[in-house]
Scaffold this active site. Structure first.
Site, PDB file in Angstrom:
ATOM      1  N   ASP A 171       0.706  -1.057  -0.029  1.00  0.00           N
ATOM      2  CA  ASP A 171       0.133  -0.045  -0.048  1.00  0.00           C
ATOM      3  C   ASP A 171       0.808   1.124  -0.111  1.00  0.00           C
ATOM      4  O   ASP A 171       0.443   2.133  -0.470  1.00  0.00           O
ATOM      5  CB  ASP A 171      -0.907  -0.107   1.093  1.00  0.00           C
ATOM      6  CG  ASP A 171      -1.894  -1.159   1.326  1.00  0.00           C
ATOM      7  OD1 ASP A 171      -2.172  -1.658   0.105  1.00  0.00           O
ATOM      8  OD2 ASP A 171      -2.454  -1.548   2.261  1.00  0.00           O
ATOM      9  N   GLY A 172       2.192   1.090   0.621  1.00  0.00           N
ATOM     10  CA  GLY A 172       2.926   2.372   0.497  1.00  0.00           C
ATOM     11  C   GLY A 172       3.321   2.678  -0.789  1.00  0.00           C
ATOM     12  O   GLY A 172       3.437   4.113  -1.009  1.00  0.00           O
TER      13      GLY A 172
ATOM     14  N   ALA B 237      -7.175   2.684   7.743  1.00  0.00           N
ATOM     15  CA  ALA B 237      -5.685   2.632   8.218  1.00  0.00           C
ATOM     16  C   ALA B 237      -5.574   2.717   9.650  1.00  0.00           C
ATOM     17  O   ALA B 237      -6.075   2.316  10.314  1.00  0.00           O
ATOM     18  CB  ALA B 237      -4.734   3.576   7.232  1.00  0.00           C
ATOM     19  N   TYR B 238      -4.759   4.027   9.888  1.00  0.00           N
ATOM     20  CA  TYR B 238      -4.559   4.439  11.210  1.00  0.00           C
ATOM     21  C   TYR B 238      -5.876   4.583  12.017  1.00  0.00           C
ATOM     22  O   TYR B 238      -6.304   4.288  13.057  1.00  0.00           O
ATOM     23  CB  TYR B 238      -3.671   5.584  11.312  1.00  0.00           C
ATOM     24  CG  TYR B 238      -2.947   6.174  12.326  1.00  0.00           C
ATOM     25  CD1 TYR B 238      -3.307   5.449  13.782  1.00  0.00           C
ATOM     26  CD2 TYR B 238      -2.161   7.035  12.794  1.00  0.00           C
ATOM     27  CE1 TYR B 238      -2.767   5.716  15.082  1.00  0.00           C
ATOM     28  CE2 TYR B 238      -1.661   7.463  14.199  1.00  0.00           C
ATOM     29  CZ  TYR B 238      -2.112   6.573  15.175  1.00  0.00           C
ATOM     30  OH  TYR B 238      -1.247   6.976  16.442  1.00  0.00           O
TER      31      TYR B 238
END
Length: 416
Positions: free
Chosen positions: A160-161, A299-300
């Site tokens: 994903d990065g 995500a986060y």
């Protein structure tokens, strides 16, 4: 006819007319003359991606809302250039990277753009058989070379990065992104590399499903803290901070996942004020706050207790990080509102901010972070369609709602 002309002039001037009654000759209208500073529905996203790609228009669309399954990609002209983004320092990606580049240059006659630091890898630079392919590459350097009008679409190799990194390279219109799952999680990378030739060919031919992943437009304004010297009437040297508008430093970012404001290395709680369209709505006291897109909700934000939102939902999420209040729940606000984060007067320490995990910097008193929905989304190419891809990622990557099935009860057992 005169009534229609008046209504058209009213729409252009920001006048809203509410009519009551259905009679052809008799009607009553109430007119409100006002103009909002901020739209509650967000800006209309740009539907052209790079120099040649655009979203296939749907004549049945109502306003700017489309059925996710109807979002299709088409090309104004056949694509000729492609940016290949490879995860750095990952030996497992060397062979897929070489195979893909040979296929694009030799079989598809594409112009391939590769970042210079990728070719600096000794395993690539030292491969003599790959040297003839490298000579055909167009190279660039991050933050130095502008390739926004040169690339027709993007292929990501990694996790994903790599998709987040591809988003950071384009501050305005983003070319369509095809992401192969060659990393650890792969929530945003739906394609498998085993059948890359047929999949890339299908993308080049066009008419594939896409999902528009909205981004956040972030503006960070920092007060100048350089000491300026001046001499007063008595000849005494006075040191002061620059407080003029020209002394402020403004930075802008396009964020795909989230903006994270946290307390940094300090042991004190973060204490920041949160404004919405100029009005103070709350003060965040805790470890920090996450402002995320629907894409960033998985995500986060979801790790901090937020809900998961489909990327097609126009919204901005506000999620506190370990708030010092049991009633501080995550909230969702409409896309297009303007959020502003500043350090509170009572704050005992500074705060730190990062954008998609990058560009981390300190925020002090007088600095501000302004966040709203960007007009430039990331067009992510789907494997099937936006709905099926998202739920498949929830099941495979996050194991959403996975539990052991209940045993079936027979009719005899049901009687007891």
């Amino acid at each position: 006819r005169r009534k229609q002309e008046a209504e058209e002039r009213g729409r252009r001037s920001g006048i809203v007319s509410l009519k009551f009654g259905t009679s052809e000759h008799v009607f009553l209208s109430v007119i409100y003359c006002f103009r909002r500073n901020q739209s509650l529905h967000g800006p209309s996203p740009v539907t052209t991606f790079g120099p040649k790609a655009c979203m296939l228009q749907n004549p049945q669309a109502v306003m700017h809302i489309q059925d996710p399954a109807s979002q299709r990609l088409t090309w104004n002209k056949p694509p000729k250039s492609v940016l290949v983004i490879k995860k750095i320092q990952d030996a497992s990606l060397l062979q897929p990277f070489k195979e893909l580049c040979v296929f694009l240059t030799e079989h598809k006659n594409m112009i391939v753009y590769v970042e210079k630091k990728v070719l600096a890898d000794p395993a690539i630079a030292g491969d003599e058989s790959f040297g003839t392919i490298i000579q055909k590459f167009c190279t660039f350097r991050e933050d130095l070379d502008d390739i926004s009008n040169r690339v027709d679409f993007i292929i990501c190799l990694g996790g994903d990065g790599t998709l987040l990194y591809a988003s950071s390279l384009f501050q305005e219109s983003v070319p369509p992104v095809m992401a192969f799952h060659l990393g650890s999680l792969g929530f945003l990378t739906p394609f498998s590399f085993e059948t890359y030739q047929s999949q890339v060919t299908q993308i080049i031919e066009g008419n594939t499903a896409i999902i528009l992943r909205s981004r956040l437009r972030v503006r960070v304004v920092k007060e100048s803290r350089e000491k300026k010297a001046r001499v007063d009437e008595k000849g005494i040297l006075i040191m002061s901070n620059g407080d003029s508008e020209g002394s402020r430093k403004a930075l802008q970012y396009q964020v795909l996942n989230e903006v994270v404001v946290d307390r940094g290395p300090s042991s004190y709680l973060s204490n920041v004020d949160l404004f919405l369209d100029g009005h103070l709505i709350t003060t965040v006291q805790g470890d920090g706050v996450i402002v995320s897109t629907p894409t960033g909700s998985t995500a986060y934000a979801v790790a901090a207790g937020a809900s998961m939102i489909h990327p097609n939902v126009p919204a901005i999420m506000i999620t506190p990080i370990c708030p010092h209040s049991l009633s501080f729940r995550p909230i969702v606000v409409p896309a297009g509102v303007e959020l502003k984060i500043m350090l509170s007067r009572e704050a005992r320490n500074t705060a730190w901010v990062s954008f998609d995990g990058r560009k981390r910097q300190e925020i002090c008193h007088g600095d501000s972070i302004t966040i709203t929905t960007s007009c430039f989304p990331v067009p992510s190419i789907c494997f099937r369609d936006p709905v099926n891809d998202w739920f498949e990622s929830l099941a495979q990557c996050l194991h959403w709602n996975v539990r052991k099935k209940q045993n079936y009860l027979s009719s005899e057992e049901d009687e007891f």
